[in-house]
Design a protein around this motif. Structure first.
Motif, short mmCIF file in Angstrom:
data_model
loop_
_atom_site.label_atom_id
_atom_site.label_comp_id
_atom_site.label_asym_id
_atom_site.label_seq_id
_atom_site.Cartn_x
_atom_site.Cartn_y
_atom_site.Cartn_z
N GLN A 36 49.65 -18.29 -15.20
CA GLN A 36 49.62 -18.20 -13.74
C GLN A 36 49.91 -16.79 -13.23
O GLN A 36 49.75 -16.52 -12.04
CB GLN A 36 50.65 -19.17 -13.14
CG GLN A 36 50.35 -20.64 -13.37
CD GLN A 36 51.42 -21.54 -12.79
OE1 GLN A 36 52.61 -21.34 -13.00
NE2 GLN A 36 51.00 -22.53 -12.03
N ILE A 38 49.82 -12.78 -12.42
CA ILE A 38 48.82 -11.81 -11.97
C ILE A 38 48.85 -10.64 -12.95
O ILE A 38 49.89 -9.99 -13.12
CB ILE A 38 49.13 -11.33 -10.55
CG1 ILE A 38 49.17 -12.52 -9.58
CG2 ILE A 38 48.11 -10.30 -10.09
CD1 ILE A 38 49.81 -12.21 -8.25
N GLN A 45 53.23 -16.02 -1.56
CA GLN A 45 52.19 -17.04 -1.71
C GLN A 45 50.82 -16.48 -1.33
O GLN A 45 49.80 -16.80 -1.96
CB GLN A 45 52.53 -18.26 -0.87
CG GLN A 45 53.75 -19.03 -1.37
CD GLN A 45 53.91 -20.36 -0.66
OE1 GLN A 45 53.19 -21.31 -0.92
NE2 GLN A 45 54.87 -20.42 0.27
N TYR A 47 49.36 -14.70 -4.23
CA TYR A 47 48.75 -15.59 -5.22
C TYR A 47 47.40 -16.11 -4.73
O TYR A 47 46.45 -16.24 -5.52
CB TYR A 47 49.69 -16.76 -5.52
CG TYR A 47 50.84 -16.39 -6.43
CD1 TYR A 47 50.61 -15.96 -7.73
CD2 TYR A 47 52.16 -16.50 -6.00
CE1 TYR A 47 51.67 -15.63 -8.57
CE2 TYR A 47 53.22 -16.17 -6.83
CZ TYR A 47 52.96 -15.73 -8.12
OH TYR A 47 54.01 -15.41 -8.95
N TYR A 74 51.75 -22.45 -3.54
CA TYR A 74 52.27 -21.60 -4.62
C TYR A 74 53.78 -21.45 -4.55
O TYR A 74 54.35 -20.57 -5.18
CB TYR A 74 51.61 -20.22 -4.56
CG TYR A 74 50.13 -20.25 -4.85
CD1 TYR A 74 49.65 -20.21 -6.16
CD2 TYR A 74 49.20 -20.35 -3.82
CE1 TYR A 74 48.29 -20.26 -6.43
CE2 TYR A 74 47.84 -20.40 -4.08
CZ TYR A 74 47.39 -20.35 -5.39
OH TYR A 74 46.05 -20.39 -5.66
N GLN A 87 55.61 -22.04 -7.92
CA GLN A 87 55.38 -20.92 -8.82
C GLN A 87 56.29 -19.74 -8.46
O GLN A 87 56.89 -19.11 -9.34
CB GLN A 87 53.92 -20.48 -8.74
CG GLN A 87 53.55 -19.36 -9.70
CD GLN A 87 52.05 -19.10 -9.70
OE1 GLN A 87 51.26 -19.94 -9.29
NE2 GLN A 87 51.66 -17.93 -10.17
#
Length: 415
Positions: free
Chosen positions: A245, A247, A305, A308, A360, A363
């Protein structure tokens, strides 16, 4: 004119009990700021006060976020420095009020009143930023604001106190008693500050000694490029921190991984972002770069968020650049995020809907939780192959990457 004359007359009188309280509170403020400074240099590893570790899943109390986030500086100077100067100035003015004659005393009292009023107003503004913008609280900062408020209350008390409790001149007995009180309070503050430094190892003397010894073993050319030896390296060369997940940029097959924990509302992260951009450009074929948005406070969660969401559309860099460009004390609103989405070619409705639905959120919270487990409490925090970096200049980062490529970076990982 009658009111002004009445105020001046009351400012000329000396209130031993109130002045003693003012002096004691000002020294308590100095002690609070010094303690905050010590804890900041320790990275708030045991929470704001240094006596209890903060809940890794809670954002309620986070001194690191407050001391590095929006409003942490005034005119480029840390609020901790301003606070120390503020309380020291109040203490000095209190001694001057005792020492000078009644003609000068009224002006010193007036100066102290203005200083305390300004201090309380600024403390109120900072408290508003904590509660309203950052949505986290620094306990020591709150304590400092309370002390400033009590100081102003004591100053106001000099205006309303009964004249029977004052002495317009100064008897020899009163002077000796006040001098003794000042000396005792100063001695107590020195003892407490010393105990604070000793108890918390001041600036981690043993760790600093180890760092000096380690640096002595390195080549002189890298003397200024230091890893953070106060934190244990993360196992598997930092690979245990990376998941699908995240980046990422650069080479997924590389043997070197650079991980950056950042908060889009952090001014220091904005500065380091320029270094990261140059590193990515120079090492896109031989280094894997991992971006970990780390929320120092709940106000950063919508922006994280949005990052993401943008990453899913290949617009992460554009979104982050725009967020840093709009960085300010009040944070970024949903309206700002929608404007950014339009500017970088994304659908504003998609961005706002996904952020408002907290798609998100889990996460982002997991990144924060895992980060705190390995000792991250401020941003930016950078790891190269699992080793925490202390020197983050472009030159040092290139040096660390070269050492990692040669398998010559730091010692054995333990986490």
């Amino acid at each position: 004119m009658a009111l002004v004359q009445a105020v001046r007359e009351r400012f000329r009188r000396y209130h031993p009990q109130i002045e003693g309280l003012l002096f004691g509170l000002s020294l308590l403020g100095v002690l609070t700021v010094v303690h905050l400074f010590i804890q900041q240099n320790r990275g708030f590893e045991d929470g704001c006060t240094g006596f209890a570790t903060l809940d890794s899943a809670s954002f309620a109390f986070n001194c690191a976020a407050v001391t590095t986030g929006p409003g942490s500086e005034l005119l480029g100077v840390s609020n901790i420095v301003w606070g120390f100067g503020f309380y020291l100035a109040v203490a000095v003015l209190t001694v001057i009020v005792f020492w000078v004659g009644i003609e000068v005393r009224e002006w010193v009292q007036g100066t102290r009143t203005i200083l305390l009023t300004g201090g309380v107003l600024y403390s109120g503004y900072l408290t508003y930023l904590q509660v309203g913008t950052l949505e986290v609280v620094c306990l020591l900062c709150f304590a400092s604001a309370l002390i400033a408020t009590l100081l102003l209350g004591a100053q106001i008390a000099t205006l309303v106190a009964s004249s029977s409790s004052t002495d317009p001149s100064m008897s020899s007995r009163l002077a000796k008693r006040q001098i003794a009180l000042f000396v005792y309070l100063i001695a107590a503050m020195i003892v407490l500050v010393g105990a604070d430094v000793v108890y918390f190892d001041g600036f981690n003397l043993s760790q600093a000694t180890s760092a000096i010894a380690a640096s002595a073993e390195r080549p002189s050319g890298n003397a200024q490029c230091e890893l953070d030896t106060t934190k244990a390296p993360v196992g598997e060369n930092g690979a245990s921190l990376v998941n699908f997940q995240d980046i990422t940029k650069g080479s997924a097959e590389s043997g070197v991984t650079v991980v950056e924990y950042f908060d889009p509302n952090c001014p220091h992260c904005k500065d380091f972002h320029q270094v990261m951009k140059q590193l990515v450009e120079a090492h896109s074929n031989d280094v894997r770069f991992v971006y970990k948005p780390f929320a120092l406070g709940r106000s950063s969660l919508p922006e994280i968020q949005a990052l993401y969401v943008a990453a899913q559309s290949g617009k992460f860099s554009e979104m982050l650049d725009a967020q840093y460009e709009r960085q300010g004390r009040s944070g970024i609103t949903m309206s700002d995020l929608r404007s950014i989405a339009s500017e970088i070619g994304m659908d504003p409705d998609v961005v706002s809907n996904r952020v408002e639905q907290n798609q998100y959120l889990d996460q982002a919270l997991q990144v924060a939780k895992r980060g705190k487990e390995i000792g991250i409490d401020s941003t930016p925090t950078v790891l190269v192959n699992g080793h925490f970096v202390q020197s983050r200049s472009l030159e040092c980062m290139n040096t660390f990457i070269e050492q990692a490529q040669a398998d010559d970076l730091g010692g054995t990982a333990s986490k």
